[in-house]
Design an enzyme around this catalytic site. Structure first.
Site, PDB file in Angstrom:
ATOM      1  N   CYS A  42       0.836  -1.205   0.000  1.00 46.57           N
ATOM      2  CA  CYS A  42       0.000   0.000   0.000  1.00 46.57           C
ATOM      3  C   CYS A  42       0.876   1.262   0.000  1.00 46.57           C
ATOM      4  O   CYS A  42       1.836   1.363   0.777  1.00 46.57           O
ATOM      5  CB  CYS A  42      -0.912   0.014   1.223  1.00 46.57           C
ATOM      6  SG  CYS A  42      -2.041   1.441   1.243  1.00 46.57           S
ATOM      7  N   CYS A  69      -8.956  -0.708   2.340  1.00 42.75           N
ATOM      8  CA  CYS A  69      -8.327   0.564   1.980  1.00 42.75           C
ATOM      9  C   CYS A  69      -8.709   0.938   0.548  1.00 42.75           C
ATOM     10  O   CYS A  69      -8.708   0.097  -0.351  1.00 42.75           O
ATOM     11  CB  CYS A  69      -6.805   0.422   2.090  1.00 42.75           C
ATOM     12  SG  CYS A  69      -5.869   1.831   1.466  1.00 42.75           S
ATOM     13  N   CYS A  72      -5.077   0.955  -1.862  1.00 43.54           N
ATOM     14  CA  CYS A  72      -4.426  -0.263  -2.366  1.00 43.54           C
ATOM     15  C   CYS A  72      -5.410  -1.367  -2.736  1.00 43.54           C
ATOM     16  O   CYS A  72      -5.010  -2.405  -3.266  1.00 43.54           O
ATOM     17  CB  CYS A  72      -3.409  -0.793  -1.355  1.00 43.54           C
ATOM     18  SG  CYS A  72      -4.147  -1.400   0.195  1.00 43.54           S
ATOM     19  N   CYS A 319       9.676 -26.380  -7.685  1.00 43.05           N
ATOM     20  CA  CYS A 319      10.943 -26.183  -6.975  1.00 43.05           C
ATOM     21  C   CYS A 319      10.704 -25.634  -5.569  1.00 43.05           C
ATOM     22  O   CYS A 319      11.593 -25.701  -4.711  1.00 43.05           O
ATOM     23  CB  CYS A 319      11.867 -25.279  -7.776  1.00 43.05           C
ATOM     24  SG  CYS A 319      11.160 -23.708  -8.278  1.00 43.05           S
TER      25      CYS A 319
END
Length: 350
Positions: A42, A69, A72, A319
């Site tokens: 954010c 928010c 973000c 992996c």
């Protein structure tokens, strides 16, 4: 709900301060003084540690009475596509041969400089570069199917043959007349709960799947282009559509084995290691020494670690399931926080 340890909370706070993209989707932070919760990256001013409450999911933050928010947007993807970008992408797909001019932006009520800035942030290229790459992809397809270079040039809006060749070479890495030696790969941006990834494939198989913020990704893509003697342009293929669908199922806990065809480019040793990685059961881990023993080279655990790091197909070739003998996570190109998140996801689902 898993209890987050004091040490992990401190790690999360440091990631919040640094706006570390590796932690996207790993945690959310509720700010007690404002009542909002945010993603790790954010852009808002950072709260003090004692004013933070950390959560593993957005749902937990909502249940704790925090509201999302507005800066973000923690309930959307980390790289939410703006309406402007979406409009322009759709316009390109509706007429990919088009050469864009200022009046074209005006007709869509779009500011050209805003389009340039937003595309640069989203795709790493301006809108004009994006549209040009799309046109060149069409030209390559036409030439490879037998269309004369001059016809491909005119159909993609170039009146000058020298300008067409220069633009073609700059984007594709090969002049039109040398196209018979060149293959076409397409690249697409995929949003995931752990942050955006790039997928590169031809019509039949997936060549690369990496997190956008992986260190050295540009060099990795350039090596792929050189190895395959390919041009890489924006676009979708059946292989990309397949992996996009499978990733959604994987992250929702509904898929344990990927079936998208893969194209593996590596040394015989690397191919041997990557084949063994795909045999690690979902929800389990192995050490580098375990893998070395499986391929009958028990002393080659360091080479196994190197081959592990050279894997260009994150998640699909798992992996992330390889850890140190002592139980520590070891390395991971996408970041250790993502590695831990993926291991925990699979353990929970299995």
């Amino acid at each position: 709900m898993t209890v987050i340890s004091p040490k992990t909370k401190k790690d999360y706070y440091q990631a919040l301060i640094a706006k570390n993209t590796e932690y996207e989707g790993v945690f959310y932070v509720g700010v007690k003084t404002t009542g909002v919760f945010c993603r790790p990256t954010c852009p808002a001013r950072k709260p003090k540690f004692e004013h933070c409450e950390f959560f593993e999911t957005a749902q937990q933050a909502l249940l704790a009475s925090f509201r999302p928010c507005k800066r973000c947007r923690p309930l959307s993807h980390p790289n939410h596509v703006s309406a402007l970008v979406q409009t322009l992408v759709e316009a390109v797909e509706a007429n990919p041969e088009k050469r864009w001019k200022d009046k074209d932006f005006q007709e869509l009520s779009v500011d050209a400089s805003t389009a340039r800035r937003q595309f640069k942030k989203r795709f790493g290229m301006t809108f004009v570069e994006y549209a040009r790459a799309r046109r060149m992809g069409l030209a390559m397809k036409q030439i490879r199917t037998g269309t004369a270079v001059i016809d491909a040039q005119l159909s993609t809006g170039y009146e000058s043959s020298s300008g067409f060749r220069d633009a073609f070479s700059r984007i594709m890495g090969a002049a039109p007349t040398k196209l018979g030696q060149t293959t076409l790969l397409k690249a697409t941006w995929l949003d995931t709960p752990l942050g955006p990834m790039v997928a590169i494939a031809n019509e039949h198989a997936l060549y690369l799947l990496e997190f956008i913020d992986r260190r050295g990704l540009e060099r990795e893509i350039e090596r792929l282009r050189q190895k395959t003697k390919s041009a890489i342009v924006p676009g979708l293929t059946p292989a990309i559509s397949s992996i996009e669908s499978e990733l959604r199922q994987y992250f929702s806990g509904n898929l344990k084995k990927f079936r998208t065809p893969l194209s593996l480019l590596g040394s015989p040793f690397q191919l041997q290691v990557w084949e063994e990685l795909q045999k690690i059961p979902y929800g389990e881990t192995r050490s580098y020494s375990d893998i070395a023993a499986k391929i009958n080279k028990p002393s080659a655990f360091r080479a196994v670690a190197t081959a592990n790091g050279a894997n260009q197909l994150a998640i699909v070739i798992p992996c992330h399931r390889v850890i140190n003998t002592n139980g520590n996570l070891g390395g991971y190109g996408g970041g250790l926080s993502r590695k831990e998140w993926l291991i925990n996801l699979e353990k929970k689902q299995s």
